[in-house]
Structures are given as structure tokens and as C-alpha cells.
Design a protein around this motif. Sequence first.
Motif, mmCIF file in Angstrom:
data_model
loop_
_atom_site.group_PDB
_atom_site.id
_atom_site.type_symbol
_atom_site.label_atom_id
_atom_site.label_comp_id
_atom_site.label_asym_id
_atom_site.label_seq_id
_atom_site.Cartn_x
_atom_site.Cartn_y
_atom_site.Cartn_z
ATOM 1 N N SER A 1 1.023 -1.118 0.075
ATOM 2 C CA SER A 1 0.009 0.017 -0.138
ATOM 3 C C SER A 1 0.756 1.175 -0.007
ATOM 4 C CB SER A 1 -0.822 0.134 1.328
ATOM 5 O OG SER A 1 -0.200 0.151 2.461
ATOM 6 N N LEU A 2 1.906 1.017 0.713
ATOM 7 C CA LEU A 2 2.917 2.244 0.630
ATOM 8 C C LEU A 2 3.526 2.321 -0.870
ATOM 9 C CD1 LEU A 2 4.710 4.458 2.277
ATOM 10 C CD2 LEU A 2 6.259 2.793 2.860
ATOM 11 N N ALA B 1 3.768 6.052 -3.036
ATOM 12 C CA ALA B 1 4.853 6.627 -3.037
ATOM 13 C C ALA B 1 5.001 7.805 -4.421
ATOM 14 C CB ALA B 1 6.233 5.636 -3.370
ATOM 15 N N ILE C 1 9.948 1.481 5.808
ATOM 16 C CA ILE C 1 8.798 2.070 6.161
ATOM 17 C C ILE C 1 9.252 3.256 7.208
ATOM 18 C CG2 ILE C 1 6.435 1.778 7.319
ATOM 19 C CD1 ILE C 1 6.472 -1.079 6.320
ATOM 20 N N ASN D 1 10.399 6.657 5.940
ATOM 21 C CA ASN D 1 9.190 7.531 5.454
ATOM 22 C C ASN D 1 8.825 8.557 6.235
ATOM 23 O OD1 ASN D 1 8.098 6.445 2.554
ATOM 24 N ND2 ASN D 1 9.067 4.728 3.709
ATOM 25 N N SER E 1 -4.996 3.194 4.261
ATOM 26 C CA SER E 1 -4.235 4.617 3.623
ATOM 27 C C SER E 1 -5.295 5.386 3.156
ATOM 28 C CB SER E 1 -3.478 4.073 2.541
ATOM 29 O OG SER E 1 -3.879 3.557 1.401
ATOM 30 N N PHE F 1 1.927 6.078 8.403
ATOM 31 C CA PHE F 1 3.368 5.359 8.439
ATOM 32 C C PHE F 1 3.541 4.702 9.651
ATOM 33 C CE2 PHE F 1 5.239 9.267 5.609
ATOM 34 C CZ PHE F 1 4.211 8.242 4.500
ATOM 35 N N LEU G 1 1.390 1.345 9.284
ATOM 36 C CA LEU G 1 2.078 0.235 8.563
ATOM 37 C C LEU G 1 3.349 -0.247 9.359
ATOM 38 C CD1 LEU G 1 2.048 2.246 5.219
ATOM 39 C CD2 LEU G 1 0.501 0.480 5.896
#
Length: 359
Positions: free
Chosen positions: A2-3, A7, A59, A62, A133, A182, A185
Motif C-alpha cells: 500500500s505504501l 509513493a 517504512i 518515510n 491508507s 506510516f 504500516l
Amino acid sequence: MSLQNLASSLYATGGLGLASFATIYCFYAISCPVAPVVIRFLGTKWVIVAACCTYCVYIAMNFYPTYYTLIPAAVLMGMGTGPLWSSQGTHLTTSAMNLADIISETHEAVISRFNGVFFFFNLASQIPGNLVSSLVLFSGVNGGTSNDTDLSSCGANDCGAVPVANSSGSNTPDQTTLYILFGTLLAWGTLSIPMAAFFMNPLPSYCPVLPAKRSALEQLKATFRLALSPRMFLLIPLIIYNGMELGFASGDFTKAYISCTQGVQTIGFVMTAYGIGGGISALFLGIINKYTGRLPIFTVGFLSQMVLITMMLFWDPYHGQLWHLYLMAVALTFGGVLRESQLAGALSDPNLYITCVKV
């Protein structure tokens, strides 16, 4: 995952998002040839545990995304990704072959079924990740698209030159919202480490297909010999296309089609449909492969991708509807799963490993 979908939109300025993921896949490729050596020394279980740690580091970086933090973390994660996927493939193939011998089925059928189950969970992970998200970002984004928004750089016209915020009219999520995302996650990623460490059974050291222990240099030579064997060499174009398509789905599709027209907060909702469609397709394909074989599935996947690419090439962002994006996402993952699951099954074919042992 999902990140990765976010991005290219969150870090559109300067191309940091795409640069970090290009770095990941670059070092992912570099780490693949040495993965057998790493697995031989650490074992599949502890390779997976160590790789989970590299994912968590990426992660965590971020929280302060710059070229000096995200790119080194991407290098680390890339070096862990090759051994991770090799370890997962070893676990999957060995378990499937053991079961096939017990229930007297062909190795190919059981490996394909195991790959279907694996990719079902792999793609279904997009559902909670993307829902979180979008729900988090939806509460932290003000504004959105309007009737007079300039969408001339969206869809097939996107070349990466226009930042998403300017083209869609939507604002970037505030910093607190991103920290919540973040943090969520990272918590999930951190949880995977003790789960793998305490609840995952190590793979038995004996495998009837693989050769006895060899030196690291012999392992590397065997890996390159396998890559140059005719069976494997003819799969390379499919592998390259598969990687390009995955990069397009998570980088270009999310930015040019979803974020550019609907706002960054919509990415998760659309990619949730991507995960649902892919999970169901993977589970279904793992079952029917026993009756159809690989060739019909590859053919259907190829044709569906050609229809989708044509549709996306001529899609008009000014008159396009949100449901069009959901349909594209499902079609994208359907064709991808048809190809990826069967490609994984082909790469897990015991004949490849037997060929490697013979040479």
C-alpha cells in the motif's frame, strides 16, 4: 504494497518516490543471484525474519523522506527482497512437492495450487493496507478535483513532469496524517518479525530435488548456469515484462490515473479493488490449472492485458468516471495474476532444478 502504491503521488516532487522504488528493485535484482548462498547459511526461516526487518527500516524512513534517508533504506530493503522471495519460493515449492508425493498428484498441479493460495494472500494484503491508507488520508486531505481542473497531464498524457497536486487540484496530506499512516504500516510490519521468528517452522534440510551442500562459489556458478539454460532463458522476457507491469500498476497507474484525476486519498480505495480481484483470481487459477494447463491461462492473460492497455491509452480523463478506474484496477490485476501465478509455477518446476543439478 500500500505504501508503494502511494509513493509516486506522495513524493512526486523531485521523483523521490519512484527513485526509491527503482533503487529497491535494482538491488533486488542484484541480490537474487546471491540469495541461494544466503539461504544456505541462514536457512529460509531466518532469511525471512531478517528481510522483514529491512522492510520495517524502509517504512520507518518515510517519517523523514529525503534522498539521504529513503535511498539508503531502499538499498537495504532491496538487498533483503531477493533472499526473501527466494526463501518463500523454496518453502512453497518444497511443501507442495512433499504433499504431491503423499497424495499421489503431479508436482505441477500441487505447486500451481499452492501458488494460487500464496498469491491470494499476497494480493489480499492490499485490502486492509489500502483501506487504512485511504481512510487515514481521506481525513487529512482538504480540497479535491473540480469541474475546471486541468487534467491534460493525466492518464496516458502523463509524463511525470507535472506534480500531482497541481494537476488534480488536491492538497498534499498534512504531516500528522502521514505520521499516523506510516505508524500504522510500521506497526504491522514490526508484528511480522516475531510471527515469523516464533511461529514459522524451519524447512527440513533435506530436499530430494536439490543437490547436497556446496561451497558459495559453486552455488553462484549453479545459479548462473540455471539462468542460461534454455528452459529458464526463454522465461526471461516474461519475467522482464512482469516486472515492468508491476511497476506500472503501483507507480504510473496510481499517479497518472487515480491520484491525478481523483486525488491521492482515492488510491487506496481503487487499489483495494485491485487486491480483491487479484486474490479471487489467484485462488481460482490455482484450482483450474490442473485441468487447463499453463498455455490457455497465459493466452487469456495476454489478451486481457492487450485490451486493457488499449482502453487505458484512449481513456479520456475529462469524461472518465470513478468506476472506470475500479474496472481498470480489476482488469490490471486479473491479467497480472494470470501471468504471475503461472510464471511462478513455471519457475518452480522441478525440471528446472533437476537441469541445474545435472549441469
